[in-house]
Motif scaffolding. Structure first.
Motif, PDB file in Angstrom:
ATOM      1  N   THR A 393       7.232   0.049  -4.701  1.00  0.00           N
ATOM      2  CA  THR A 393       6.267   0.147  -4.224  1.00  0.00           C
ATOM      3  C   THR A 393       5.158   0.709  -4.935  1.00  0.00           C
ATOM      4  OG1 THR A 393       7.295  -0.051  -1.723  1.00  0.00           O
ATOM      5  CG2 THR A 393       5.127   0.815  -1.960  1.00  0.00           C
ATOM      6  N   CYS A 394       4.548   0.343  -5.365  1.00  0.00           N
ATOM      7  CA  CYS A 394       3.397   0.691  -6.197  1.00  0.00           C
ATOM      8  C   CYS A 394       1.881   0.050  -6.200  1.00  0.00           C
ATOM      9  CB  CYS A 394       3.298   0.302  -7.448  1.00  0.00           C
ATOM     10  SG  CYS A 394       5.385   1.094  -8.021  1.00  0.00           S
ATOM     11  N   TYR A 395       1.051   0.871  -6.615  1.00  0.00           N
ATOM     12  CA  TYR A 395      -0.427   0.834  -6.051  1.00  0.00           C
ATOM     13  C   TYR A 395      -1.195   0.599  -7.793  1.00  0.00           C
ATOM     14  CZ  TYR A 395       1.343   0.990  -2.033  1.00  0.00           C
ATOM     15  OH  TYR A 395       2.160   0.477  -0.361  1.00  0.00           O
ATOM     16  N   ASN A 396      -2.348  -0.285  -7.707  1.00  0.00           N
ATOM     17  CA  ASN A 396      -3.378   0.068  -9.066  1.00  0.00           C
ATOM     18  C   ASN A 396      -4.342   0.486  -8.152  1.00  0.00           C
ATOM     19  OD1 ASN A 396      -5.427   0.042 -11.033  1.00  0.00           O
ATOM     20  ND2 ASN A 396      -5.048  -2.564 -11.015  1.00  0.00           N
ATOM     21  N   LEU A 397      -4.568   2.142  -8.160  1.00  0.00           N
ATOM     22  CA  LEU A 397      -5.670   2.913  -8.232  1.00  0.00           C
ATOM     23  C   LEU A 397      -7.062   3.335  -9.111  1.00  0.00           C
ATOM     24  CD1 LEU A 397      -3.049   5.454  -5.536  1.00  0.00           C
ATOM     25  CD2 LEU A 397      -4.932   3.121  -5.214  1.00  0.00           C
ATOM     26  N   ARG A 398      -6.864   2.051  -9.982  1.00  0.00           N
ATOM     27  CA  ARG A 398      -7.600   3.030 -11.534  1.00  0.00           C
ATOM     28  C   ARG A 398      -9.300   2.734 -10.349  1.00  0.00           C
ATOM     29  NH1 ARG A 398      -7.453  -0.933 -16.728  1.00  0.00           N
ATOM     30  NH2 ARG A 398      -5.325  -0.190 -16.811  1.00  0.00           N
ATOM     31  N   GLY A 399     -10.276   3.849 -11.167  1.00  0.00           N
ATOM     32  CA  GLY A 399     -11.249   3.738 -10.679  1.00  0.00           C
ATOM     33  C   GLY A 399     -11.042   4.680  -8.803  1.00  0.00           C
ATOM     34  N   GLN A 400     -10.327   4.738  -8.533  1.00  0.00           N
ATOM     35  CA  GLN A 400     -11.106   5.350  -7.172  1.00  0.00           C
ATOM     36  C   GLN A 400     -10.746   6.955  -7.178  1.00  0.00           C
ATOM     37  OE1 GLN A 400     -10.554   3.322  -4.747  1.00  0.00           O
ATOM     38  NE2 GLN A 400      -9.596   2.054  -4.199  1.00  0.00           N
ATOM     39  N   GLU A 401     -11.341   7.709  -6.420  1.00  0.00           N
ATOM     40  CA  GLU A 401     -11.323   9.222  -6.498  1.00  0.00           C
ATOM     41  C   GLU A 401     -10.085   9.169  -5.844  1.00  0.00           C
ATOM     42  OE1 GLU A 401     -13.690  11.489  -7.296  1.00  0.00           O
ATOM     43  OE2 GLU A 401     -14.650  10.538  -8.962  1.00  0.00           O
ATOM     44  N   SER A 402     -10.276   9.246  -4.548  1.00  0.00           N
ATOM     45  CA  SER A 402      -9.149   9.049  -3.456  1.00  0.00           C
ATOM     46  C   SER A 402      -8.858   7.815  -2.871  1.00  0.00           C
ATOM     47  CB  SER A 402      -9.661  10.798  -2.367  1.00  0.00           C
ATOM     48  OG  SER A 402     -11.202  10.430  -2.054  1.00  0.00           O
ATOM     49  N   VAL A 403      -8.204   7.964  -1.700  1.00  0.00           N
ATOM     50  CA  VAL A 403      -7.734   6.788  -0.687  1.00  0.00           C
ATOM     51  C   VAL A 403      -7.203   7.413   0.220  1.00  0.00           C
ATOM     52  CG1 VAL A 403      -7.005   4.992  -2.738  1.00  0.00           C
ATOM     53  CG2 VAL A 403      -5.209   6.902  -1.672  1.00  0.00           C
ATOM     54  N   GLU A 404      -6.735   6.769   1.580  1.00  0.00           N
ATOM     55  CA  GLU A 404      -6.038   7.365   2.716  1.00  0.00           C
ATOM     56  C   GLU A 404      -4.870   6.454   2.897  1.00  0.00           C
ATOM     57  OE1 GLU A 404      -6.721   9.745   4.653  1.00  0.00           O
ATOM     58  OE2 GLU A 404      -8.509  10.189   3.301  1.00  0.00           O
ATOM     59  N   VAL A 405      -3.269   7.332   3.338  1.00  0.00           N
ATOM     60  CA  VAL A 405      -2.672   6.884   2.621  1.00  0.00           C
ATOM     61  C   VAL A 405      -1.761   7.261   4.436  1.00  0.00           C
ATOM     62  CG1 VAL A 405      -1.910   6.938   0.119  1.00  0.00           C
ATOM     63  CG2 VAL A 405      -1.535   8.569   1.495  1.00  0.00           C
ATOM     64  N   PRO A 406      -0.861   6.454   4.555  1.00  0.00           N
ATOM     65  CA  PRO A 406       0.536   6.688   6.539  1.00  0.00           C
ATOM     66  C   PRO A 406       0.363   8.086   5.481  1.00  0.00           C
ATOM     67  CG  PRO A 406       0.685   4.649   6.142  1.00  0.00           C
ATOM     68  CD  PRO A 406       0.015   5.478   4.168  1.00  0.00           C
ATOM     69  N   ALA A 407       0.876   9.180   6.328  1.00  0.00           N
ATOM     70  CA  ALA A 407       1.575  10.365   6.786  1.00  0.00           C
ATOM     71  C   ALA A 407       2.686   9.911   7.046  1.00  0.00           C
ATOM     72  CB  ALA A 407       0.539  11.564   8.023  1.00  0.00           C
ATOM     73  N   VAL A 408       4.143  11.026   6.442  1.00  0.00           N
ATOM     74  CA  VAL A 408       5.071  11.112   6.205  1.00  0.00           C
ATOM     75  C   VAL A 408       5.265  12.814   6.273  1.00  0.00           C
ATOM     76  CG1 VAL A 408       7.122  10.442   4.777  1.00  0.00           C
ATOM     77  CG2 VAL A 408       5.570   9.141   4.202  1.00  0.00           C
TER      78      VAL A 408
END
Length: 475
Positions: A393-408
């Motif tokens: 489970t991978c993501y391309n976050l190139r160029g992002q400053e920050s992102v919201e992800v589900p809390a674990v």
């Protein structure tokens, strides 16, 4: 016409407000009546930390002998040990994950064999091809000779490379010479300490230890007693360690290993520690934290300010520290995990261990799939990327400053919960902006909480009250 009271008007207006506001509130990803459903991943900061040449080994002070009832050691991440060899972060990560897979297999094999044969787990290091991730600086002998050792809660036996060296791997410091130490002592073959070894032999009346690894690595030599000096100069005497004259394997620049497991030969057992704790700095950090002994024995189990979990022991695998994990939640949703998924079975299988040498948390396959699928639901707004090694489970976050992800969150027996920082489970796998969910499945019934999920949290083992304590941001 009936007269409408002012209170009725107020209640009516409130009802209308709630009805029309509810769709807006429920569409807001950060809103929850019961707590935050998401947390922020600082993408930019994570990528800056793994940039080439962003880490280096810090200077370490020389030791001077003193005596104290509590002891402390500085902890270093493993990355500085690699910095002169490789600058490619993805190569380092893939190497680390390959070693991690070997270690996990070795741990599962040890526990399953012990369960099947109803035997105590072998006194064998869980480190496999250098998968131990954190190092400490100790002094060996008198006067103390400084050396880096891998700290490992999944091992009991401590050892260092020794002269004369028939076969030794490369280490950053001079190899320890026992003839130059006034505190060196040999152990006779009939001693209780020698008999505690799982594999030993007698040579010229002296105890010889043998430790082998699942990948073919090994260490063999004299089982001796020596003085160990801690950070700040605290000393402990007559500690049984291996003095390895014949050693081979991939130990990532360390001189040996410091066993922190639960068996009789581990360092905590030998010094009769009432407690010990550690805090693992970020894996790419050039800073240090500490490994402390006998500093929180007075903590009461009823302390409401502490996040605690029961510390459990498995008679068939005394080396490992099991904890009472009861459940997981993702994005505010408690996963429907079968009740026995985290229970130690009567034959010694199953359960959950916490381990410094394993990098990535392994969950039983069906539990992992529940976590992964719920996590994917909460990240549908993020662009996906191809799988990387054990990460699916991978993501391309190139160029992002920050992102919201589900809390674990981890939920423990006793009602306490530990919310993980986003950086402890969504990690960069290259310098280009590819991030992956840092959990992985295992076909074994036992789960392992790895050091990536432990970073930045002081984890204590209160051996008086049989508790594992978690103190975020206490490095």
């Amino acid at each position: 016409m009936a007269k409408i009271s002012p209170n009725s008007c107020i209640f009516a207006l409130l009802a209308i407000f709630i009805i029309f506001s509810l769709p807006i509130l429920t569409s807001c990803r950060d809103f929850s009546l019961f707590g935050s459903k998401t947390t922020t991943l600082d993408v930019k900061s994570s990528l800056q930390k793994i940039a080439p040449n962003s880490y280096k080994l810090s200077n370490v002070q020389h030791f001077q002998s003193t005596n104290n009832s509590s002891f402390s050691l500085k902890l270093h991440s493993r990355h500085p040990m690699y910095q002169n060899k490789h600058d490619n972060y993805k190569f380092l990560l893939l190497t680390r994950l390959a070693h991690d897979t070997i270690r996990v297999g070795s741990i599962h094999t040890r526990v399953s064999l012990a369960a099947e044969q109803n035997l105590r787990a072998p006194i064998v290091s869980g480190v496999s091809r250098g998968s131990g991730e954190y190092f400490s600086r100790v002094g060996i002998g008198n006067p103390p000779r400084e050396a880096y050792v891998i700290i490992d809660t999944g091992s009991d036996l401590s050892w260092v490379q020794c002269q004369p060296c028939t076969q030794c791997f490369t280490q950053p410091d001079p190899i320890f010479d026992p003839t130059q130490s006034t505190s060196f002592g040999s152990l006779p073959c009939n001693s209780t300490t020698c008999n505690a070894l799982d594999e030993s032999e007698c040579r010229a009346g002296s105890c010889i230890y043998e430790v082998s690894y699942g990948d073919g690595s090994y260490t063999t030599g004299d089982f001796i007693t020596e003085t160990i000096t801690f950070d700040g100069g605290d000393t402990i005497h007559d500690i049984a360690i291996g003095c390895g004259h014949n050693n081979d394997g991939y130990f990532t620049g360390a001189a040996g290993l410091l066993g922190l497991g639960g068996g009789s030969l581990s360092l905590p057992s030998q010094i009769n520690a009432t407690s010990f704790s550690y805090c693992l700095v970020d894996r790419e950090s050039n800073s240090t934290s500490s490994l402390n002994f006998n500093t929180n024995a007075s903590i009461l189990p009823a302390d409401p300010t502490l996040i605690t979990a029961p510390l459990l022991r498995n008679p068939t695998a005394e080396t490992f520290y099991y904890l009472g994990l009861t459940g997981l939640s993702v994005g505010g949703t408690t996963l429907s995990i079968p009740t026995r998924s985290f229970v130690i079975d009567k034959d010694g299988s199953g359960g959950v261990i916490i381990d410094t040498g394993t990098a990535v948390t392994r969950l039983e396959s069906r539990v992992y799939e529940l976590l992964r699928d719920e996590f994917r639901k909460g990240t549908s707004h993020l662009p996906t990327a191809d799988e990387v090694a054990i990460f699916d489970t991978c993501y391309n976050l190139r160029g992002q400053e920050s992102v919201e992800v589900p809390a674990v969150e981890f939920h423990f027996a006793g009602g306490k919960s530990l919310a993980l920082p986003a950086k402890n489970y969504v990690i960069p796998v290259d310098t280009e902006g590819t991030f992956c969910l840092a959990f992985a499945p295992t076909t074994a019934s036992m789960s392992i909480i790895g050091n990536v999920q432990q970073e930045g949290i002081r984890i204590g083992f209160n051996l008086v009250y049989s508790l594992v304590t978690f103190e975020p941001n206490e490095c």
